[in-house]
Design a protein around this motif. Structure first.
Motif, PDB file in Angstrom:
ATOM      1  N   THR A 134       0.815  -1.226   0.000  1.00  0.00           N
ATOM      2  CA  THR A 134       0.000   0.000   0.000  1.00  0.00           C
ATOM      3  C   THR A 134       0.842   1.267   0.000  1.00  0.00           C
ATOM      4  N   LEU A 135       2.052   1.225   0.555  1.00  0.00           N
ATOM      5  CA  LEU A 135       2.887   2.434   0.627  1.00  0.00           C
ATOM      6  C   LEU A 135       3.554   2.747  -0.703  1.00  0.00           C
ATOM      7  N   THR A 136       4.209   1.766  -1.287  1.00  0.00           N
ATOM      8  CA  THR A 136       5.028   2.010  -2.481  1.00  0.00           C
ATOM      9  C   THR A 136       4.327   1.652  -3.786  1.00  0.00           C
ATOM     10  N   GLY A 137       3.251   0.866  -3.714  1.00  0.00           N
ATOM     11  CA  GLY A 137       2.595   0.407  -4.935  1.00  0.00           C
ATOM     12  C   GLY A 137       3.287  -0.776  -5.586  1.00  0.00           C
ATOM     13  N   LEU A 138       4.392  -1.229  -5.012  1.00  0.00           N
ATOM     14  CA  LEU A 138       5.088  -2.402  -5.557  1.00  0.00           C
ATOM     15  C   LEU A 138       4.289  -3.665  -5.229  1.00  0.00           C
ATOM     16  N   PHE A 139       4.662  -4.760  -5.885  1.00  0.00           N
ATOM     17  CA  PHE A 139       4.099  -6.048  -5.499  1.00  0.00           C
ATOM     18  C   PHE A 139       4.488  -6.340  -4.054  1.00  0.00           C
ATOM     19  N   ASN A 140       3.697  -7.206  -3.392  1.00  0.00           N
ATOM     20  CA  ASN A 140       4.033  -7.587  -2.028  1.00  0.00           C
ATOM     21  C   ASN A 140       4.625  -8.999  -1.994  1.00  0.00           C
ATOM     22  N   ARG A 141       4.853  -9.482  -0.795  1.00  0.00           N
ATOM     23  CA  ARG A 141       5.497 -10.781  -0.619  1.00  0.00           C
ATOM     24  C   ARG A 141       4.677 -11.911  -1.258  1.00  0.00           C
ATOM     25  N   ALA A 142       3.338 -11.844  -1.107  1.00  0.00           N
ATOM     26  CA  ALA A 142       2.479 -12.916  -1.616  1.00  0.00           C
ATOM     27  C   ALA A 142       2.625 -13.080  -3.131  1.00  0.00           C
ATOM     28  N   LEU A 143       2.572 -11.969  -3.857  1.00  0.00           N
ATOM     29  CA  LEU A 143       2.694 -12.079  -5.312  1.00  0.00           C
ATOM     30  C   LEU A 143       4.120 -12.478  -5.709  1.00  0.00           C
ATOM     31  N   MET A 190       9.448   5.266  -0.449  1.00  0.00           N
ATOM     32  CA  MET A 190       8.807   5.462  -1.752  1.00  0.00           C
ATOM     33  C   MET A 190       9.826   5.847  -2.811  1.00  0.00           C
ATOM     34  N   ILE A 191      10.796   6.680  -2.441  1.00  0.00           N
ATOM     35  CA  ILE A 191      11.842   7.075  -3.395  1.00  0.00           C
ATOM     36  C   ILE A 191      12.745   5.886  -3.713  1.00  0.00           C
ATOM     37  N   ILE A 192      13.060   5.101  -2.682  1.00  0.00           N
ATOM     38  CA  ILE A 192      13.871   3.898  -2.889  1.00  0.00           C
ATOM     39  C   ILE A 192      13.161   2.959  -3.863  1.00  0.00           C
ATOM     40  N   ALA A 193      11.850   2.771  -3.658  1.00  0.00           N
ATOM     41  CA  ALA A 193      11.070   1.905  -4.555  1.00  0.00           C
ATOM     42  C   ALA A 193      11.112   2.426  -5.985  1.00  0.00           C
ATOM     43  N   ASN A 194      11.033   3.737  -6.142  1.00  0.00           N
ATOM     44  CA  ASN A 194      11.067   4.338  -7.473  1.00  0.00           C
ATOM     45  C   ASN A 194      12.415   4.100  -8.154  1.00  0.00           C
ATOM     46  N   ARG A 195      13.497   4.232  -7.398  1.00  0.00           N
ATOM     47  CA  ARG A 195      14.826   3.976  -7.978  1.00  0.00           C
ATOM     48  C   ARG A 195      14.962   2.523  -8.414  1.00  0.00           C
ATOM     49  N   LEU A 196      14.464   1.616  -7.586  1.00  0.00           N
ATOM     50  CA  LEU A 196      14.547   0.201  -7.930  1.00  0.00           C
ATOM     51  C   LEU A 196      13.693  -0.115  -9.156  1.00  0.00           C
ATOM     52  N   GLN A 197      12.537   0.549  -9.261  1.00  0.00           N
ATOM     53  CA  GLN A 197      11.669   0.341 -10.425  1.00  0.00           C
ATOM     54  C   GLN A 197      12.394   0.702 -11.714  1.00  0.00           C
ATOM     55  N   LYS A 198      13.189   1.745 -11.674  1.00  0.00           N
ATOM     56  CA  LYS A 198      13.900   2.188 -12.872  1.00  0.00           C
ATOM     57  C   LYS A 198      14.988   1.193 -13.294  1.00  0.00           C
ATOM     58  N   LEU A 199      15.487   0.411 -12.334  1.00  0.00           N
ATOM     59  CA  LEU A 199      16.503  -0.597 -12.649  1.00  0.00           C
ATOM     60  C   LEU A 199      15.875  -1.892 -13.173  1.00  0.00           C
ATOM     61  N   ARG A 200      14.623  -2.118 -12.833  1.00  0.00           N
ATOM     62  CA  ARG A 200      13.935  -3.361 -13.159  1.00  0.00           C
ATOM     63  C   ARG A 200      13.669  -3.471 -14.654  1.00  0.00           C
ATOM     64  N   ARG A 201      13.929  -4.647 -15.197  1.00  0.00           N
ATOM     65  CA  ARG A 201      13.572  -4.916 -16.585  1.00  0.00           C
ATOM     66  C   ARG A 201      12.087  -5.268 -16.667  1.00  0.00           C
ATOM     67  N   GLU A 202      11.535  -5.286 -17.868  1.00  0.00           N
ATOM     68  CA  GLU A 202      10.106  -5.513 -18.050  1.00  0.00           C
ATOM     69  C   GLU A 202       9.649  -6.847 -17.459  1.00  0.00           C
ATOM     70  N   LEU A 203      10.475  -7.884 -17.592  1.00  0.00           N
ATOM     71  CA  LEU A 203      10.045  -9.212 -17.139  1.00  0.00           C
ATOM     72  C   LEU A 203      10.435  -9.502 -15.692  1.00  0.00           C
ATOM     73  N   ASP A 204      11.098  -8.562 -15.021  1.00  0.00           N
ATOM     74  CA  ASP A 204      11.504  -8.772 -13.629  1.00  0.00           C
ATOM     75  C   ASP A 204      10.365  -8.448 -12.671  1.00  0.00           C
ATOM     76  N   THR A 205      10.428  -9.012 -11.475  1.00  0.00           N
ATOM     77  CA  THR A 205       9.415  -8.776 -10.443  1.00  0.00           C
ATOM     78  C   THR A 205      10.072  -8.127  -9.233  1.00  0.00           C
ATOM     79  N   LEU A 206       9.593  -6.928  -8.897  1.00  0.00           N
ATOM     80  CA  LEU A 206      10.110  -6.186  -7.745  1.00  0.00           C
ATOM     81  C   LEU A 206       9.030  -6.128  -6.677  1.00  0.00           C
ATOM     82  N   ALA A 207       9.387  -6.411  -5.440  1.00  0.00           N
ATOM     83  CA  ALA A 207       8.399  -6.413  -4.358  1.00  0.00           C
ATOM     84  C   ALA A 207       8.993  -5.808  -3.098  1.00  0.00           C
TER      85      ALA A 207
END
Length: 567
Positions: A134-143, A190-207
């Motif tokens: 809910t905070l970062t909008g990233l996937f969570n542990r379950a997904l 939230m900023i950390i999540a955004n930086r990690l999102q930019k490193l993630r490739r299309e097929l990668d999963t970030l949570a």
């Protein structure tokens, strides 16, 4: 009958129509006719329902509904229901279709269309929240675990479908929350999540796994080099300053890397190894990544076995206090003892404190262990004073861990043990390291004052290895100071170490603190410390730590320590 039927249909909250056995519209309420005429303007009674309905839907859905409607009308299906997406994607409306057969004079079917768009939106929100942070909008542990499970199964089917998991934990993030507050801490996440999102490739999963922990699943990689390259990119991104509230904040992270293997059968196994590798990075001081190897699993198993054995040892009495004398460098008399935990394992023999104390700290068993040593040593000193009148003035020094010190009931626990054992509180010295105090300096000052109000003395232990500044010492109401053994043991080898010890002793004296030097192993150490006007010392030069039952003998044989080492 038809007017009554129309009245009935109009009273329904849904779009409703009556169909004959061929599927043609016999009657419909006004809302149903208006809906169907949106796609079929010339629609009238007698028009095939499915033809009008199909124009509201995409072709596959229309064919499915046609089959369901036909099955109900033919009697092969007792009821048919389907949720239908109507209209273009940008303005889509969901409706629940229900077809119920009719018997008798009105042989055919009754059809209702109910708007369920709001329900579908709620379902989508619930589904989204179930798999997103809910905070970062990233996937969570379950997904993440679901995706990782798929990657494991894919690798077992195809050896070329290699994957890796990067498990991240931010270094010293609690300090950010304590310094700037949790709102700023959340913004930083939230900023950390955004930086990690930019490193993630299309097929990668970030949570985000919760707190300051993140995980990245990278798939279809060529090998370990690609995973290591991603870890290095993450470290570089995290090392850049974060700007919040018009100021720069610096945080780093520790990463554990696990390369996919057919050995893994379940996501928990991968995450377990990634977690172990991440903690290995922590032990390197953070801002580091570690690739998991099988040896780490052996160490983890060893730690688990040690934890279980430690729990048993605390219950069975295998852990006892040993005592090292503290000697006055002026009179040569023993002025007190430091109580030290020792574990005599029935099969492995004496286990070094360096092996079990960190595990006790990590698991929380240090609270039970610390209370045991304090209680046991207080009782022994009271007994010693009862048997040796000269021992009544001896002090007892006991180490206090950070976890113990931060417990809300710590002061009350200490007071309870002092009352239970009957020891004079003024004879008890509690030793704290610098790192324990600096986590929350203000709270530490309050706790020390409460301890001193109970009559006990407080000592700063291992001084010189942490912050070690004059202003730092002045903040806390210490009674004495212990010079760390690393300086004492090397002070005769390098002039710089001698000057450090000299400066520490002089600084302590200016603040009215007594000084105890640890790690005295040579006569030269004792002589040099005496010349620097250090009050007391302890170390192997005087005596190794001895079991409690040997204290009476030590008192009789080693009261004076004017000669060489007494062991």
């Amino acid at each position: 009958m038809l007017p009554d039927l129309l009245d009935l249909l109009e009273s329904l909250p849904s779009h409703a129509a009556i169909l004959d056995a061929a599927g043609a519209i016999v009657a419909a309420n006004g809302s149903c006719l208006r809906l169907l005429r949106e796609a079929t303007p010339d629609l009238a009674v007698g028009h095939p329902f499915i033809d009008a309905c199909a124009r509201l839907l995409a072709t596959p859905a229309a064919e499915t509904i046609r089959e369901g409607l036909t099955a109900v009308l033919s009697g092969t299906l007792p009821r048919y229901e389907m949720d239908m997406p109507c209209g273009p994607p940008e303005n889509q409306v969901w409706r629940a279709l229900c077809v119920t057969p009719l018997k008798g004079r009105l042989a055919g079917a009754m059809v209702t269309l109910t708007d369920i768009s709001r329900q579908k939106q709620l379902e989508e929100h619930i589904l989204h929240d179930a798999f997103h942070d809910t905070l970062t909008g990233l996937f969570n542990r379950a997904l993440f675990i679901n995706r990782l499970d798929q990657a494991i199964k894919r690798l077992r089917r195809s050896p070329d479908a290699l994957f890796a998991v990067l498990y991240l934990d931010m270094d010293r993030f609690k300090l950010v929350n304590k310094t700037f507050g949790h709102v700023t801490g959340d913004r930083l996440l939230m900023i950390i999540a955004n930086r990690l999102q930019k490193l993630r490739r299309e097929l990668d999963t970030l949570a985000r796994f919760g707190g300051d922990e993140f995980a990245l699943l990278i798939e279809d990689i060529s090998g370990l080099d690609e995973a290591s390259s991603m870890a290095e990119s993450v470290l570089r991104q995290m090392a850049l300053p974060f700007r919040l509230k018009k100021q720069e904040i610096f945080v780093t992270c520790s990463i554990g890397v696990v390369l996919g293997s057919t050995v893994y059968e379940h996501p928990d196994q991968v995450l377990r190894d990634a977690d172990n590798a991440m903690y290995s990075s922590k032990e390197h001081g953070g801002d580091h990544y570690t690739v998991f190897d099988a040896g780490m699993r052996v160490l983890t198993q060893r730690r688990m076995e040690m934890e279980l054995a430690l729990r048993h040892a605390l219950e069975s009495g295998e852990i006892t206090a040993h005592y090292q004398p503290i000697v006055s460098l002026t009179t040569g008399e023993v002025t007190g003892f430091e109580a030290l935990a020792r574990w005599q394992h029935p099969r492995q023999g004496l286990i070094a404190p360096s092996e079990f104390i960190p595990i006790a700290e990590e698991t929380g068993l240090i609270n039970e262990l610390g209370a045991l040593i304090l209680r046991q040593s207080c009782r022994r000193l009271v007994e010693l004073a009862r048997n040796n009148p000269d021992a009544a003035a001896l002090t007892l020094s006991v180490n206090i861990s950070g976890r113990q010190f931060k417990r809300p009931d710590f002061v009350e626990e200490v007071a309870g043990i002092l009352a239970e054992t009957g020891i004079d509180p003024q004879m008890v010295k509690l030793e704290l390291t610098e790192s324990v105090l600096m986590d929350d300096a203000d709270e530490a000052v309050r706790t020390i004052k409460r301890l001193k109000a109970k009559g006990v003395k407080v000592v700063i232990d291992d001084f010189g290895t942490g912050y070690s500044s004059l202003s730092y010492i002045q903040r806390f109401p210490f009674d004495s100071l212990k010079v760390d053994r690393s300086f004492v043991g090397n002070m005769n080898e390098a002039e710089q170490n001698m000057e450090i010890v000299r400066a520490i002793i002089a600084m302590a004296h200016k603040l009215g603190l007594e000084v105890v030097a640890e790690g005295v192993e040579l006569a030269e150490h004792r002589t040099a410390l005496s010349e620097l006007r250090c009050e007391s010392a302890q170390g192997f030069f005087f005596s190794h730590p001895v079991p409690g039952e040997e204290l009476d003998t030590l008192m009789r044989r080693h009261w004076k320590t004017d000669g060489p080492a007494l062991h």
